[in-house]
Design an enzyme around this catalytic site. Structure first.
Site, short mmCIF file in Angstrom:
data_model
loop_
_atom_site.label_atom_id
_atom_site.label_comp_id
_atom_site.label_asym_id
_atom_site.label_seq_id
_atom_site.Cartn_x
_atom_site.Cartn_y
_atom_site.Cartn_z
CG HIS A 255 96.70 29.34 -5.47
ND1 HIS A 255 96.44 29.43 -4.11
CD2 HIS A 255 95.73 30.08 -6.08
CE1 HIS A 255 95.36 30.17 -3.92
NE2 HIS A 255 94.92 30.59 -5.09
CE LYS B 115 87.95 33.41 -8.88
NZ LYS B 115 88.44 32.78 -7.64
#
EC number: 4.1.1.39
Length: 488
Positions: free
Chosen positions: A297, A179
């Site tokens: 994902h 992140k």
């Protein structure tokens, strides 16, 4: 004596009624149908429009997802239409939902191309979801017969092989998502990977929307990430990795990026669900041939999997992806920020991990299904989880899971490495307590508190996120009536 054209036409008319005929009358509803072991079975949640009979609506789903069109056609006489018609054979009202019905539909195996998720889905979900007679439609579950499963490769590695590669047994894999999702330079990105792995994680990973943007091109990212992986492996003596997202605009470019990932030493690549079923299967074949782990994902799945009355239940996606051959798939956390009823999520995990499925209505599993020795797909838990929830994660998700702490690692006040160490110590403490026979679920907070006495980063994590929870009512829960014998 040869029959005249007029005579042949008369005989056809006698045994064939033209025009628009109700689907149920045409043979798409058969309550006496005996399901064959080779049939593909589908369970739909059908919400008919007001005034539409539920049996006719269910027959319409069977018809429009197999051989029917809106009117009778002569060409049906040229096929074994009685065989190729899908049959709705059972319709039950959904408990506590008087306007919704569970429709059980059987499809002959010959309706589907071998080894093709694209062809399977083109029939099952291809056209029928826009049918005007239905207010809503959801595919809840499927049973895939052994004969059809054997035409798919399944996961190349599975849980056992991955554990052997990492020399890691008896506990979950531990990871984190880098992140922020977007905006880091390649060099800073690689530093994040190094810090997380040095702190004790097994893996870091790209997020779903990191591909090759102007601020960070894919090749530079791969090089800096693998530098971080190699340095962390050398420093810790552990096998480390990072999921490199090779998702791109074309198959040619995805193959190119995957080949580069292998060349620079990665053991795992990543793709997004949004690339489509054919691309997923193609990348799974490439990963198997190149001895790479394939992480998927589930980007985009909630656009059709979250709403209870329309779309596709995620357990069906789990089945398709295990068939397609992905080694990992995000499957829910229960305690995190994303949708996930505890019992339903357990059904997802069982679908991915068990060699054989039994009927389990609370988990939303409506069919028995033998996985025909296809390897397991490892579930991934990601989204809003932190060290203070470790006992709950182990309770709900078990050992065979990748726990991905993104913000729960990179948001640590003392830095990324400290966040990784906090998660590693928390996991080791809870697993040790469980193995010693302690009630790790109820004693979890105390166990973590004890571990934090000798681990400052863990204490900081517990203090920072102690009040963080995501207690929202799930939009997707099981519908069943509890009886002494019908439910598991």
């Amino acid at each position: 004596m040869a029959q005249s054209v007029q005579e042949r036409t008369r005989l056809k008319n006698k045994r064939y009624e033209s025009g628009v005929i109700p689907y149920a009358k045409m043979g798409y509803w058969d309550p006496n149908y005996v399901v064959k072991d080779t049939d593909i079975l589908a369970l739909f949640r059908v919400t008919p429009q007001p005034g539409v009979d539920p049996i006719e609506a269910s027959a319409a789903v069977a018809g429009e997802s197999s051989t029917a069109t809106w009117t009778v056609i002569w060409c049906d006489l040229l096929t074994a239409c009685d065989v190729y018609r899908a049959k709705a054979y059972r319709v039950d009202q959904v408990p506590n939902s008087p306007d919704q019905y569970f429709a059980y539909i059987a499809y002959d195996l010959d309706l589907f191309e071998e080894g093709s998720i694209a062809n399977l889905t083109a029939s099952i979900i291809g056209n029928v979801f826009g049918f005007k007679a239905l207010a809503a439609l959801r595919l809840e579950d499927m049973r895939i017969p052994i004969g059809y499963l054997k035409t798919f490769q399944g996961p190349a590695t599975g849980v056992v092989v991955e554990r052997e590669r990492l020399n890691m047994f008896g506990k979950p894999f531990l990871g984190a998502t880098v992140k922020p999702k977007l905006g880091l330079s390649s060099k800073n990105y690689g530093r994040v990977v190094y810090e997380g792995l040095k702190g004790g994680l097994n893996f870091l990973k790209d997020d779903e929307n990191i591909n090759s943007q102007p601020f960070m091109r894919w090749r530079e990212r791969f090089l800096y990430v693998m530098e971080g992986v190699n340095r962390a492996s050398a420093a810790t003596g552990e096998i480390k990795g990072s999921y490199l997202n090779v998702t791109a605009a074309t198959m040619e470019e995805m193959y190119n990026r995957a080949a580069c990932a292998k060349e620079v030493g990665s053991i795992i690549i990543m793709i997004d669900l949004v690339i489509g079923y054919t691309a997923i299967q193609s990348m799974a074949i490439w990963a198997r041939e190149n001895n790479m782990i394939l992480h998927l994902h589930r980007a985009g799945n909630s656009t059709y999997a979250r709403q209870k009355n329309h779309g596709i239940n995620f357990r069906v996606i789990c089945k398709w992806m295990r068939m397609a051959g992905v080694d990992h798939i995000h499957a829910g956390t229960v305690v995190g920020k994303l949708e996930g009823d505890p019992i339903i999520v357990k059904g997802f995990y069982n679908t991915l991990l068990l060699p054989k499925l039994d009927v389990n209505l609370p988990q939303g599993l409506f069919f028995e299904m033998d996985w025909a020795s296809l390897r397991k797909t490892v579930p991934v838990a990601s989204g809003g989880i932190h060290a203070g929830q470790m006992h709950l994660l182990l309770k709900y998700l078990g050992d065979d899971v990748v726990l991905q702490f993104g913000g729960g690692t990179l948001g640590h006040p003392d830095g990324i490495q400290a966040g990784a160490t906090a998660n590693r110590v928390a996991l080791e403490a809870i697993v040790l307590a469980r193995n010693e026979g302690r009630d790790y679920v109820n004693e979890g907070p105390q166990i973590l508190k004890e571990a934090a006495r000798t681990c400052g980063p863990l204490q900081t994590s517990l203090d920072l996120w102690k009040d963080i929870s995501f207690n929202f009512t799930s939009t997707d829960t099981a519908d069943f009536v509890e009886t002494p014998t019908a439910n598991v």
